[in-house]
Design an enzyme around this catalytic site. Structure first.
Site, PDB file in Angstrom:
ATOM      1  N   LYS A   1       8.424   5.576 -44.507  1.00 37.47           N
ATOM      2  CA  LYS A   1       9.183   6.363 -45.474  1.00 37.47           C
ATOM      3  C   LYS A   1      10.657   5.995 -45.313  1.00 37.47           C
ATOM      4  CE  LYS A   1      11.441   9.850 -47.403  1.00 37.47           C
ATOM      5  NZ  LYS A   1      12.920   9.919 -47.394  1.00 37.47           N
TER       6      LYS A   1
ATOM      7  N   GLU B   1      15.566   9.089 -32.587  1.00 37.63           N
ATOM      8  CA  GLU B   1      16.940   8.652 -32.334  1.00 37.63           C
ATOM      9  C   GLU B   1      17.825   9.468 -33.265  1.00 37.63           C
ATOM     10  OE1 GLU B   1      19.737   5.800 -33.715  1.00 37.63           O
ATOM     11  OE2 GLU B   1      19.015   4.414 -32.180  1.00 37.63           O
TER      12      GLU B   1
ATOM     13  N   CYS C   1      25.164   5.436 -35.753  1.00 36.52           N
ATOM     14  CA  CYS C   1      24.867   6.535 -34.825  1.00 36.52           C
ATOM     15  C   CYS C   1      25.709   6.455 -33.555  1.00 36.52           C
ATOM     16  CB  CYS C   1      23.386   6.520 -34.461  1.00 36.52           C
ATOM     17  SG  CYS C   1      22.263   6.669 -35.860  1.00 36.52           S
TER      18      CYS C   1
ATOM     19  N   GLU D   1      28.975  15.429 -35.493  1.00 36.40           N
ATOM     20  CA  GLU D   1      28.910  14.055 -35.974  1.00 36.40           C
ATOM     21  C   GLU D   1      29.385  13.999 -37.426  1.00 36.40           C
ATOM     22  OE1 GLU D   1      25.819  10.385 -35.533  1.00 36.40           O
ATOM     23  OE2 GLU D   1      25.004  12.198 -36.441  1.00 36.40           O
TER      24      GLU D   1
END
Length: 497
Positions: A193, A268, A302, A399
């Site tokens: 996906k 992750e 990331c 973040e």
């Protein structure tokens, strides 16, 4: 080229409508619904993909399960699977121009950046795991318990089953290779996906896998929004494992969805990585290194070095140098050969990044440079340096996923380590110093999955990557990246003493 000048899209033809790959079929959604795929450099849609429903996901999972159960892939010899993975790498290289066209138009990164820093790792990942297939092996064991002298005992390494692979939008094809290559090497069947923003290269890679000789049903691709399509994969009782890269918030929701059959998870998740610059660091390297750590891919990485911790004796020099580096970064549409960074992925993401900066200003932070969007088409945002922050600000704690760095001073080594670890995340970091003993000492104390010394290191296929704390579970890449797709079985055979 001025910031206001309109940039025309490439003349390279792109399909208007893309279909999902389920088994050996290319199909639309059972509902007939489609979603737009937007070029973030222009802010305009240029293609459509199906919005998969629960029914479509179920079809894909059933196709994957059938291919797993009838051994059409996992039953092949290691040598045969290895050859097919190698062939996938060759086809990726042969189709590199088309793949780069799709990836950069869909994600926004400049072609030059993709060719130099992204695409070389994709084929390399499939080649690495083509070799790893030959190293999947069990071991003979000499039993120790009383009465086991007449046993022959050994272990087997077997594929975990059907793997759901959920991929982010910031580096779609590279991230997919990190998951799909080891899954196929292990003998798993998969349901992929891609992010709804960047689905095209996942579909194209599935087609390449079929062309390379992967049997139908082993690699399936369903497209759609995460809370529908991704959630259906995560909750499906016939999916044995999910590998996900994305936000910590979505990662938590996957934990809930996985409870039904206690499927295994590799996650992750987010990061707020520190870049620690000591007073003895070579600033001619540290300043451009810190700039690259946060501004590459418009900060949509990331492991981006979004917290810059600098010894108080050199902080003014570092801030000044970093601001100059930020101002020198060339923003551009992907076909601009001089462009260093492209746009953010969407209008929503740009508003999110801008919101963090505006909140930081209200909290008392000072924007040294940047902090605005240029007047041009697309979702661009200027590289931004912020100082005068404190550890309680959302600018520091959360973040942002954009080209925004918060700079803070420290007085000594112990404070630097404490500040580096003052975060819920632990994905990456870097230490800049001329003192190699201190470099090793500090690297050992920072709670993160990857640490660079005098470099904010990029991942390598041979080295594991992953996070501590709320940055995730498990590892990708290297030998460790194969383990999540394998189960260990113990076999005891009674033989004559």
């Amino acid at each position: 080229m001025s910031e206001r000048e309109h940039v025309q899209p490439s003349v390279q033809p792109v399909r208007d409508k893309w279909q999902m790959v389920i088994g050996d079929d290319h199909r639309g959604a059972s509902s007939g619904e489609w979603i737009d795929v937007v070029d973030p450099g222009l802010g305009e849609p240029f293609a459509q993909v199906p919005q998969a429903s629960d029914r479509d996901v179920d079809d894909a999972v059933r196709a994957a399960r059938a291919s797993f159960d009838d051994l059409r892939w996992r039953g092949w010899s290691a040598d045969r699977r290895s050859q097919v993975l190698w062939r996938i790498a060759e086809l990726i290289e042969q189709n590199a121009a088309e793949l780069a066209e799709l990836e950069t138009r869909n994600q926004g990164m400049p072609l030059a950046f993709a060719k130099a820093h992204v695409f070389p790792g994709i084929a390399r990942t499939f080649r690495y795991y083509a070799g790893a297939v030959e190293r999947i092996e069990g071991r003979a064991v000499e039993l120790r318990s009383p009465g086991t002298r007449g046993f022959h005992a050994y272990t087997r390494r077997e594929p975990v089953g059907v793997a759901g692979v959920i991929v982010p939008w910031n580096g779609p094809l590279l991230s997919l290779s990190w998951k799909l290559a080891p899954a196929l090497a292990a003998g798993c069947s998969t349901v992929v996906k891609p992010a709804e923003e960047t689905p095209l290269t996942a579909i194209r890679l599935a087609e390449i896998c079929l062309e390379a000789g992967v049997p139908p049903g082993v690699v399936n691709v369903v497209t759609g929004v995460g809370h529908v399509t991704g959630a259906a994969i995560a909750a499906h009782l016939d999916v044995d494992k999910v590998s996900f890269t994305g936000s910590t918030e979505v990662g938590r929701s996957l934990l809930q969805a996985a409870q039904g059959n206690l499927k295994k998870l590799t996650l992750e998740l987010g990061g707020k990585s520190p870049v620690v610059v000591f007073e003895d660091a070579d600033l001619s390297s540290a300043i451009p290194g810190a700039a690259a750590a946060i501004f590459s891919n418009a900060g949509q990485i990331c492991t981006a070095g979004s917290r810059l911790l600098v010894h108080e004796s050199v902080i003014d020099e570092v801030v000044e140098g970093l601001a100059r580096a930020a101002d020198a970064v060339r923003l551009g549409y992907r076909t601009d050969e001089q462009a260093q960074i492209g746009p953010l992925i969407s209008h929503r993401q740009r508003e999110r990044v801008s919101g963090y900066v505006e909140q930081g200003i209200r909290d008392g932070a000072e924007v040294v440079t940047g902090g605005t969007a240029p007047a041009r088409e697309g979702f661009f945002y200027r590289p931004t340096v912020v100082k005068g922050v404190d550890p309680t600000m959302s600018l520091v704690r959360e973040e942002i996923f954009g080209p925004v760095v918060a700079v803070m001073p420290f007085a000594d080594e112990s404070q630097a380590v404490a500040m580096a670890n003052d975060t819920d995340y632990g994905l990456a970091g870097s230490v800049w110093t001329a003192d190699i003993d201190r470099a090793h000492r500090v690297a050992a104390q920072i709670r993160a999955g990857r640490i660079g010394v005098n470099v904010h290191a990029s991942p390598d296929v041979a080295m594991p990557t992953g996070g501590f704390k709320q940055s995730g579970w498990g590892r990708e890449l290297g030998p460790d990246g194969l383990d999540p797709y394998l189960e260990t079985k113990s076999v005891y055979v009674a033989v004559d003493a």
